[in-house]
Design a protein around this motif. Structure first.
Motif, short mmCIF file in Angstrom:
data_model
loop_
_atom_site.label_atom_id
_atom_site.label_comp_id
_atom_site.label_asym_id
_atom_site.label_seq_id
_atom_site.Cartn_x
_atom_site.Cartn_y
_atom_site.Cartn_z
N PRO A 1 0.84 -1.20 0.00
CA PRO A 1 0.00 0.00 0.00
C PRO A 1 0.87 1.25 0.00
O PRO A 1 1.87 1.32 0.73
N PRO A 2 0.52 2.26 -0.82
CA PRO A 2 1.33 3.49 -0.85
C PRO A 2 1.29 4.24 0.48
O PRO A 2 2.25 4.92 0.83
N THR A 3 0.17 4.12 1.20
CA THR A 3 0.02 4.77 2.51
C THR A 3 -0.69 3.80 3.44
O THR A 3 -1.62 3.10 3.04
N ILE A 4 -0.23 3.76 4.69
CA ILE A 4 -0.85 2.91 5.70
C ILE A 4 -1.48 3.80 6.76
O ILE A 4 -0.83 4.69 7.31
N ASP A 5 -2.76 3.58 7.02
CA ASP A 5 -3.42 4.34 8.07
C ASP A 5 -2.91 3.91 9.43
O ASP A 5 -2.79 2.71 9.72
N SER A 6 -2.60 4.88 10.28
CA SER A 6 -2.11 4.58 11.62
C SER A 6 -3.08 3.68 12.35
O SER A 6 -4.29 3.91 12.35
N GLY A 7 -2.56 2.64 12.98
CA GLY A 7 -3.38 1.71 13.73
C GLY A 7 -3.89 0.54 12.92
O GLY A 7 -4.44 -0.42 13.50
N GLU A 8 -3.73 0.57 11.60
CA GLU A 8 -4.21 -0.52 10.75
C GLU A 8 -3.37 -1.78 10.98
O GLU A 8 -2.13 -1.72 11.00
N PRO A 9 -4.02 -2.94 11.14
CA PRO A 9 -3.26 -4.19 11.20
C PRO A 9 -2.48 -4.39 9.91
O PRO A 9 -3.05 -4.35 8.82
N THR A 10 -1.19 -4.58 10.04
CA THR A 10 -0.30 -4.65 8.88
C THR A 10 0.51 -5.93 8.95
O THR A 10 1.00 -6.32 10.01
N GLU A 11 0.64 -6.59 7.80
CA GLU A 11 1.41 -7.83 7.72
C GLU A 11 2.67 -7.61 6.91
O GLU A 11 2.62 -7.04 5.80
N PHE A 12 3.78 -8.05 7.47
CA PHE A 12 5.09 -7.90 6.83
C PHE A 12 5.64 -9.29 6.53
O PHE A 12 5.79 -10.11 7.44
N TYR A 13 5.93 -9.56 5.28
CA TYR A 13 6.46 -10.86 4.86
C TYR A 13 7.89 -10.68 4.36
O TYR A 13 8.19 -9.72 3.64
N LEU A 14 8.77 -11.61 4.73
CA LEU A 14 10.08 -11.66 4.12
C LEU A 14 10.33 -13.07 3.60
O LEU A 14 9.92 -14.06 4.24
N LYS A 15 10.94 -13.14 2.46
CA LYS A 15 11.21 -14.41 1.80
C LYS A 15 12.71 -14.66 1.82
O LYS A 15 13.50 -13.79 1.43
N VAL A 16 13.11 -15.84 2.29
CA VAL A 16 14.52 -16.13 2.51
C VAL A 16 14.92 -17.41 1.78
O VAL A 16 14.21 -18.42 1.84
N ARG A 17 16.05 -17.35 1.09
CA ARG A 17 16.63 -18.53 0.46
C ARG A 17 17.85 -18.95 1.27
O ARG A 17 18.73 -18.13 1.58
N PHE A 18 17.92 -20.23 1.63
CA PHE A 18 19.01 -20.74 2.45
C PHE A 18 20.00 -21.50 1.58
O PHE A 18 19.65 -22.47 0.90
N ASP A 19 21.23 -21.05 1.59
CA ASP A 19 22.30 -21.72 0.85
C ASP A 19 23.07 -22.70 1.73
O ASP A 19 23.91 -23.47 1.25
N VAL A 20 22.78 -22.66 3.03
CA VAL A 20 23.41 -23.55 4.01
C VAL A 20 22.32 -23.99 4.98
O VAL A 20 21.36 -23.24 5.22
N GLY A 21 22.43 -25.17 5.54
CA GLY A 21 21.48 -25.62 6.53
C GLY A 21 21.81 -25.08 7.92
O GLY A 21 22.98 -24.93 8.27
#
Length: 437
Positions: free
Chosen positions: A306-326
């Motif tokens: 979203p270009p703007t987030i309303d204060s107090g809005e429930p927001t979800e943050f996702y990060l995607k990670v690739r593992f080259d080592v265990g």
């Protein structure tokens, strides 16, 4: 005219393998050298304006303490000149100048006399020093029975008993409790408003950003960077954790594409992080490798990026990670900062799950992690950082990939409040003893 001018300063120390070599060199000067040289500072130049607050950062051995000793006149440069145009008060090594067998009160008077005060002036300043240090009856006990925190309290109270033109602090406040630190920084802030120049050396990035307008990064005895506190401290973090092959990968990564309107998928493992809406090319990225954060998503009410987030809005943050080592245990994390670098909120998988999450990863895995929270912030722009580490979240962790200040968030608030974080205060008028309605 500024407070401090440092021009092409270099400092060299001589090291002898034997006391006899030192004596021989003194007795027969010019015959031969029996020492090795260690250049701690090399051609350092900078100026500090009156009333400016400057932080100095660098790894151990970079020359920070030597520079401060030069500025306070406790040692002299091998080459170059230093001009200090105001009265200096300094807290360098904790308790430096205190005699362990003398009482706190006796040490206060001795320190004051060394700072240029006379006995009458110290008599006037003593009640304020005693009140600020707040060590009670210990003021009349030998300093050898003091804790490190008590020594710091007394040293700071003496150094700032009256407003100095230049205040220099080298890590001394790090040993104090948080309540007294706040008290010290309140006094520093008041003195800064009155025109005191502050020079602060600290390993705490938050302290440098919070209290300094500018910072200098020392590296190997030279100035590695001189600029805004936020930019310099990020560069310092790069030095601490390394910045390996990621820069090249970013420059040679896939071309930017329009933001995806679907949820992240583990089906592909290409690094498209830099192509997403809100990405900042000025990000600071470092880590030891073994995993890479390759994509992210921000969702509010089903809307991605979203270009703007309303204060107090429930927001979800996702990060995607690739593992080259265990790894047996990995810890994803998130951090939100103001534009000037003040840490507002940071968490990781261990903290946000109350210690229940223990995440392992195999080589070749592509994983997606989510943090969700209401953004209870005032209107403004904020910096978002992601990180992935390995190890014990309650012990030592190794940063694998950290993408600091990599995303900018725009938050709007219909009715603004004072400050940054909305603590959701409730108000009720209470008419105690009055007529009921």
């Amino acid at each position: 005219m500024g407070s401090v001018a440092v021009n092409d300063v270099a400092k060299c120390y001589k090291y002898y393998t034997s006391k006899w070599h030192r004596a021989w060199e003194k007795l027969y000067p010019g015959k031969s050298e029996w020492h090795t040289k260690k250049w701690v500072l090399k051609e350092v130049s900078f100026g500090i304006g009156t009333g400016e607050s400057v932080g100095i950062v660098g790894v151990n051995g970079a020359g920070k303490s030597t520079l401060l000793k030069l500025l306070t006149g406790t040692t002299q440069p091998t080459r170059g000149t230093i001009q200090v145009n105001d009265r200096v008060a300094a807290l360098l090594e904790l308790g430096m100048g205190f005699h362990s067998e003398f009482t706190g009160r006796q040490n206060v008077y001795m320190s004051g006399l060394m700072m240029g005060y006379n006995r009458g002036q110290m008599d006037e300043l003593m009640p304020g020093i005693e009140q600020f240090a707040d060590i009670g009856e210990y003021i009349d006990r030998p300093v050898r029975v003091y804790s490190s925190g008590m020594q710091m309290r007394l040293a700071f109270a003496v150094a700032t008993a009256s407003r100095p033109g230049i205040l220099i602090i080298d890590e001394a406040l790090s040993v104090g409790d948080s309540r007294f630190q706040a008290k010290c920084y309140a006094r520093i802030s008041d003195y800064k408003k009155q025109g005191t120049t502050l020079l602060l050396v600290s390993h705490s990035v938050g302290d440098i950003v919070r209290h300094c307008d500018r910072a200098i990064f020392l590296k190997g005895g030279t100035i590695g960077m001189d600029g805004s506190a936020r930019d310099v401290t990020n560069r310092y973090l790069d030095e601490l954790f390394g910045k390996p092959q990621f820069e090249t990968a970013m420059k040679e990564g896939p071309a930017a594409s329009s933001p995806s309107r679907t949820a992240l998928s583990t089906a592909n493992d290409g690094d498209v992080y830099h192509s997403r809406h809100g990405y900042r090319p000025e990000e600071y990225r470092w880590g030891q490798g073994g995993a890479e954060i390759i994509d992210y998503d921000i969702q509010v009410g089903g809307t991605h990026y979203p270009p703007t987030i309303d204060s107090g809005e429930p927001t979800e943050f996702y990060l995607k990670v690739r593992f080259d080592v265990g790894f047996d245990n990995v810890v994803p994390g998130i951090l939100i900062k103001t534009l000037d670098g003040l840490f507002l909120y940071g968490s990781n998988s261990f903290l946000s799950s109350a210690g229940r999450e223990n995440i392992s990863a195999e080589r070749g895995d592509v994983r997606i992690f989510r943090f969700s929270m209401p953004l209870n912030l005032n209107s403004g722009d904020y910096l978002l950082s992601f990180g992935i580490s390995a190890g014990d979240p309650q012990g030592e962790m190794t940063p694998l990939d950290r993408r600091y200040d990599s995303i900018i968030l725009h938050v709007s608030k219909g009715m603004e409040f004072w400050g940054v974080v909305d603590l959701k205060a409730k108000f009720h008028a209470v008419n105690e003893g009055g007529p009921s309605r």
